[in-house]
Design an enzyme around this catalytic site. Structure first.
Site, PDB file in Angstrom:
ATOM      1  N   ASP A 194       0.883  -1.164   0.000  1.00  0.00           N
ATOM      2  CA  ASP A 194       0.000   0.000   0.000  1.00  0.00           C
ATOM      3  C   ASP A 194       0.920   1.213   0.000  1.00  0.00           C
ATOM      4  O   ASP A 194       1.542   1.515   1.016  1.00  0.00           O
ATOM      5  CB  ASP A 194      -0.905   0.009   1.236  1.00  0.00           C
ATOM      6  CG  ASP A 194      -1.937   1.141   1.206  1.00  0.00           C
ATOM      7  OD1 ASP A 194      -1.634   2.187   0.602  1.00  0.00           O
ATOM      8  OD2 ASP A 194      -3.018   0.975   1.777  1.00  0.00           O
ATOM      9  N   HIS A 195       1.029   1.897  -1.135  1.00  0.00           N
ATOM     10  CA  HIS A 195       2.070   2.922  -1.253  1.00  0.00           C
ATOM     11  C   HIS A 195       1.874   4.095  -0.298  1.00  0.00           C
ATOM     12  O   HIS A 195       2.811   4.824  -0.012  1.00  0.00           O
ATOM     13  CB  HIS A 195       2.178   3.417  -2.697  1.00  0.00           C
ATOM     14  CG  HIS A 195       1.034   4.260  -3.164  1.00  0.00           C
ATOM     15  ND1 HIS A 195      -0.058   3.747  -3.824  1.00  0.00           N
ATOM     16  CD2 HIS A 195       0.821   5.592  -3.072  1.00  0.00           C
ATOM     17  CE1 HIS A 195      -0.892   4.715  -4.125  1.00  0.00           C
ATOM     18  NE2 HIS A 195      -0.399   5.848  -3.672  1.00  0.00           N
ATOM     19  N   HIS A 257      -5.993   2.506   1.351  1.00  0.00           N
ATOM     20  CA  HIS A 257      -5.250   3.691   1.778  1.00  0.00           C
ATOM     21  C   HIS A 257      -5.844   4.350   3.024  1.00  0.00           C
ATOM     22  O   HIS A 257      -5.156   4.559   4.028  1.00  0.00           O
ATOM     23  CB  HIS A 257      -5.208   4.725   0.646  1.00  0.00           C
ATOM     24  CG  HIS A 257      -4.540   4.250  -0.600  1.00  0.00           C
ATOM     25  ND1 HIS A 257      -3.551   3.292  -0.603  1.00  0.00           N
ATOM     26  CD2 HIS A 257      -4.712   4.589  -1.905  1.00  0.00           C
ATOM     27  CE1 HIS A 257      -3.146   3.077  -1.847  1.00  0.00           C
ATOM     28  NE2 HIS A 257      -3.850   3.847  -2.653  1.00  0.00           N
TER      29      HIS A 257
END
Length: 507
Positions: A194-195, A257
């Site tokens: 999950d960036h 996110h």
């Protein structure tokens, strides 16, 4: 390795761990993510001297490219960065290789194994491999199975798999995918990325809380009245209509996110700074979270879709006018909802989350609003006392600000709010790394701290199951509210907070 200039303000700040000799294998190497994020992140790691000299990148996709063709494609994608760092690129590009591979063809994966042995010998990577699945989500399970069947995941110390989001489409599919992935390797080999977790300010939430005694005692229901978590984008669906039509904002942004930001904001202090201790606490938060109204979830969730907007000279199309979008689409491009975390620390404190495309400003932040003073002794210059707020800016200007009341200049005793700010760029002399820079390095280091564990993924999907079922079975109960492009979303989202006497923060 090419020498790079050192900013004196950052001397002594980096104490980077050493990445072992490594071959990073990217499946989907012809795709957008590889061009825009992954290879640029690796080039940044190379310039910072954080990659080992015994490193190789092997791109894999179905296109019949050669090594040189792949290198040329990457050079085109990174043209602006290369212009500033030609010497570094000349060294880095020699570490790029390509192998045509279709993960659905067993003979291709067997051939890949032989090519990896050649790369190991050529670049001295010693059999250490990180496989990155930048492919369609429908191939995550079969891709892992193909790698396992070819014997490429049998050594948990030297092989690992990075899987992009979305990990599943709902609770049931996430459970099924977890079963498949776990049958192919051990949990410590699986890195669900999950960036957002790679962004400095998201990580800084833990440091802010657990390294400063002034914050932790007030980080609870006794002092905090509400929490807002926002991820706003100014862009539309762009060229992702095929994916977005089957996903929508709830699956694309909220389940991963925003939910991860909620978990880090609300988690209990871990007993030690250890990957599993941290992920244990995040999982507990998600298991305690719930929709504000589980019996009638339409009362705590608003869905929206952007319509036309912009100006006469620069008009913006609505979502339904975008190429590849169904003219009658009911896919949401905006979601706002109210949640609770039913535990000792947060009982009764509302968490409001929202995300949307084509909003007024690009912005991601966490806003903690504190309870008002019990007695208002002073007149307020703004017409009424302003609650203290701690604002954690995740993008675009990573940092934080604290809003509190001070005496307004003049002879009277009137108060007014001011902001005390911290910026990563200003304090440390240069912008912080992109999220993928940190996460790629951590994956190659086998550090799972900033990656989601299987129980976290399932708990997040379970949290939103009532909404997903409602959208599927009774969509009229969660209608789509249109909103004009480059505004802050539908009016119904404002009403969601107005019921509690609150407003969304408008930067």
């Amino acid at each position: 390795m090419v020498a790079t200039a050192t900013n004196p303000l950052r001397v002594g700040l980096r104490q980077e761990r050493v990445i072992a000799p490594q071959c990073l294998v990217i499946f989907g190497a012809s795709g957008d993510l590889t061009h825009r994020k992954l290879v640029p992140a690796l080039f940044e790691l190379f310039k910072q001297r954080r990659l080992p000299s015994e490193f190789a990148l092997l791109g894999c996709a179905r296109r019949p490219w050669s090594d040189d063709e792949f290198r040329g494609k990457m050079a085109e994608a990174l043209a602006s960065k290369i212009a500033e760092n030609q010497e570094a690129w000349d060294q880095f590009v020699s570490k790029l290789f390509y192998e045509p591979v279709d993960l659905q063809q067993p003979e291709d994966v067997v051939r890949l194994g032989k090519r990896l042995e050649t790369v190991d010998q050529q670049c001295a990577t010693r059999g250490n491999r990180t496989f990155y699945l930048s492919v369609s989500p429908k191939f995550y399970g079969s891709g892992c199975r193909a790698l396992a069947d070819a014997g490429l995941l049998k050594d948990p110390q030297r092989s690992r798999v990075v899987i992009e989001k979305p990990f599943g489409r709902d609770y049931g599919s996430a459970q099924a995918l977890n079963r498949v992935v776990k049958s192919c390797g051990q949990e410590n080999q699986i890195f669900r990325i999950d960036h957002y977790l790679g962004k400095e300010t998201v990580q800084n939430i833990m440091v802010l809380r657990f390294a400063n005694t002034i914050f932790e005692p007030i980080w609870n229901r006794n002092y905090i009245s509400s929490v807002q978590i926002t991820a706003a984008e100014t862009v539309g669906v762009e060229e992702r209509a095929g994916y977005y039509e089957t996903s929508g904002a709830l699956r694309d942004m909220v389940q991963n996110h925003l939910t991860q930001m909620l978990a880090i904001t609300a988690m209990e202090p871990p007993g030690r700074f250890d990957p599993e201790a941290i992920r244990n606490e995040k999982a507990k938060v998600l298991q305690a979270a719930r929709l504000a109204d589980e019996q009638e979830p339409w009362n705590c969730c608003i869905r929206g879709q952007y319509g036309p907007g912009g100006s006469h000279d620069a008009p913006l199309a609505g979502y339904r006018q975008e190429p590849g979008v169904d003219p009658n689409s009911t896919t949401e491009t905006y979601v706002a909802m109210k949640l609770f975390v039913d535990n000792w620390r947060w009982q009764g404190v509302p968490f409001y989350v929202r995300t949307g495309k084509r909003l007024a400003k690009r912005l991601s932040e966490v806003v903690l609003t504190f309870r008002e003073a019990p007695v208002h002794l002073f007149d307020a210059a703004t017409g009424g006392p302003t609650a203290n707020q701690l604002i954690l800016r995740i993008q675009p200007d990573e940092g934080a600000e604290f809003r509190f009341e001070v005496k307004s200049p003049g002879s009277g005793m009137r108060s007014r709010p001011i902001d005390m700010e911290f910026s990563y760029d200003e304090s440390f002399g240069e912008p912080s790394d992109e999220g993928y820079v940190r996460l790629l390095a951590d994956a190659m280091l086998s550090d799972p701290t900033l990656f989601t564990r299987s129980d976290e993924v399932e708990a997040a999907w379970r949290l939103y199951t009532p909404l997903l079922e409602l959208i599927e079975d009774s969509p009229w109960q969660l209608p789509i509210h249109p909103y004009e492009s480059r505004t802050w979303g539908p009016a119904a989202a404002d009403a969601l907070l107005a019921r509690d006497g609150l407003l969304w923060r408008r930067p």
